[in-house]
Write an enzyme that holds these catalytic residues in place. Sequence first.
Site, PDB file in Angstrom:
ATOM      1  NE  ARG A  35       7.500  10.411   8.507  1.00 54.22           N
ATOM      2  CZ  ARG A  35       8.163  11.224   7.696  1.00 54.22           C
ATOM      3  NH1 ARG A  35       8.158  12.522   7.916  1.00 54.22           N
ATOM      4  NH2 ARG A  35       8.834  10.744   6.677  1.00 54.22           N
ATOM      5  CG  HIS A  81      -0.849   7.579   6.876  1.00 54.63           C
ATOM      6  ND1 HIS A  81      -0.265   7.641   8.120  1.00 54.63           N
ATOM      7  CD2 HIS A  81       0.169   7.575   5.987  1.00 54.63           C
ATOM      8  CE1 HIS A  81       1.044   7.655   7.992  1.00 54.63           C
ATOM      9  NE2 HIS A  81       1.335   7.631   6.706  1.00 54.63           N
ATOM     10  CE1 TYR A 126      -2.378  -1.524 -15.201  1.00 55.36           C
ATOM     11  CE2 TYR A 126      -0.335  -0.711 -14.221  1.00 55.36           C
ATOM     12  CZ  TYR A 126      -1.280  -0.670 -15.227  1.00 55.36           C
ATOM     13  OH  TYR A 126      -1.143   0.215 -16.252  1.00 55.36           O
TER      14      TYR A 126
END
Length: 748
Positions: A35, A81, A126
């Site tokens: 991570r 993931h 968007y």
Amino acid sequence: MSESSLPSSLYEQVPLREYAERAYLDYAMYVVLDRALPHLGDGLKPVQRRIVYAMSELGLSAAAKPKKSARTVGDVIGKFHPHGDSACYEAMVLMAQPFSYRYPLVDGQGNFGSPDDPKSFAAMRYTESRLAPYARTLLAELGQGTADWVPNFDGTLKEPKLLPARLPNLLLNGGQGIAVGMATDIPPHNLREVVAACVRLLEKKTASVAELCEHIQGPDFPTGGEIVTSRQDILRVYETGHGGIRQRAVWEREGEEVIITALPHQVSPAKVLEQIAAQMQAKKLPMVADLRDESDHEHPTRLVIVPRSNRVDATALMDHLFATTDLEKSVRVNLNVIGNDGRPGVRNLRELLFEWLAFRRATVTRRLEFRLDQVVDRLHVLDGLLIAFLNIDEVIHIIRTEDQPKPVLMERFQLTGTQAEAILELKLRHLARLEEMKIRGEKDELETERRQLEAVLGSPKKLTRLIRDELLEDAEKYGDARRSRLVERQAAQALKETDLVASEPVTVVLSEQGWVRAAKGHEIRAEELNYRSGDAYLAAARGRSNQPACFIDSTGRSYSLPAHELPSARSLGEPLTGRFSPPAGAAFRSLMIGAPEDRVLVVSDAGYGFVTRLEHLQTRQKAGKRLLSVPAGADVLPLAPIVDSEEGVLVTATSEGYLLAFYLSELPELARGKGNKLINIPPKARKQGEKLAGAIAIAAGQDCLVWAGQRYLRLSWNDTENYWGERAQRGRKLPRGFQKVSRLTLAD
């Protein structure tokens, strides 16, 4: 069935301490390796690596039409993931921000945030995205046997363990991360400089960090700015793998205005303006009249500071802002990464580059071996095809007449199964004479390529040369000029509070009961001001509003406070005991105001004193500081200013009319203490009450007044010759009528 009735073989009893330790260690290792920390090989964290790979699988190359970011994020979290979509999208946005990444990996279309607020990006439904051209350096060799493939989280797909980076992306884009018990902070660098250092290390394996730093001058931040850390400190950071780099904004003058054109990395222009505006509202920045943000697409950073007048020192103003705002920022460096051995560790610059070159050497070797295997396999097939073309009629006959032509062909022409299969898969149109010539030409080319591959694989020098040439090629293709200028500068110093106050003439007035106030100008007559009932004028001093006012009490302790903080002379003032904490029974005796280097005479009526600078009277302590050691039963006389002069004369007078004058140079300059004897007062006379009535310094052209009650005697510098002597002598008697001296003052 209760738990107690279950057979012991169905569960395991583990001590809580052991279970918690094991569980925490497992979690810690997961956070460190999967991570928070990037890998040295491709410089990516797992989420970044999976985003880049998923986008390549979607066909989102730099030349492709971009797709909705939500599509990419969906593929990433659905296939590789299994975490939150918002965190995954934020990681992708970061790789697309040109002000966050030195060499962005993602080309974003839409609102991907701004330097003012990097997290102000639009929702992923968007925006659209695709890979940036630079991402090709991570993916170009992926399908060439260079990566180890591991199962994804559910075992249904394969994903690359590492991407075969052609460039040391770890240094180029840097990275930040906080794991369990460790963190990483790697600043971005310039591609051309890093490649030059890699080439230097390839050519000279024993190159030191100092030699590599001849190429890597320092970090290169995407927002530009100046790196003001000294060369020695930068070298120390690269030698140890940790430290700090100070970065400063870039500014210039346009007429009377100050224009800030570049900010430190990850500094918000809006926050800088807010910090400056806060100082202006608090009246701590009186030299600034206005503040504007004129940033636009043509000028990404353009902050305008308008000084109040053309007399404002722009350099001093900016130094103050560098020290008090984010216009100067220290960037932490901690080169902590996961190495080729899979373990995290802090590395210096040489170790980091050396280990990456080892990774690159292994990657290139695997690529060449993979290609060599392909070439050998193809040559093997071509050998079989040539045999078929040389015996084409017999081959066609066997295929037409035999039920199982493959084993017959293998036995008749001594072919392998692969060659026989390739012959059987030939199309009729490939049986032309021209096709045979193509096969022979392809075979010759592949033979040449095989010899070249074997030569490179068999020669470490040739392999090194290939790696160097590929690095230089990529540096020429993707490299650019340095953005962050390297300029050694002294650490910025904030202006003192007195420097931020307008310098105006002021008169500070002290009353007998210790009340203080300040009047603007030097024309005020302090004796004529109104005082509280039972109080009266004691002393006054003239100076500037940006200078500290210094006070001394009857015990010899000194105090100070800024003159501009004093109440107006239109009021009765305020007691100094509200600002200071003098000893019990102590009374304030005098005050002085001036520059820190101004000299002043400090004297007790016991006849002792010394010269000191006004800075030695200044203190921030409410209890003051010990300045003059006052003998028991003695008191402190008013402070007297000293005008620098080689012919300065010190005039002293006792209460019984003895006056002594001597050169001021005979008196030492001290920071504190009892001082030296100024005039001799015999013990018998002291017992009878004689004491030092006053001491004052005069220069050529000045007069002093010797007061006896309401009468005074004027003495010029030349008149003091009649009372001349050596320091600590008894002096001479004054004329009749002036043998009860009360004080000495300078004549106006």
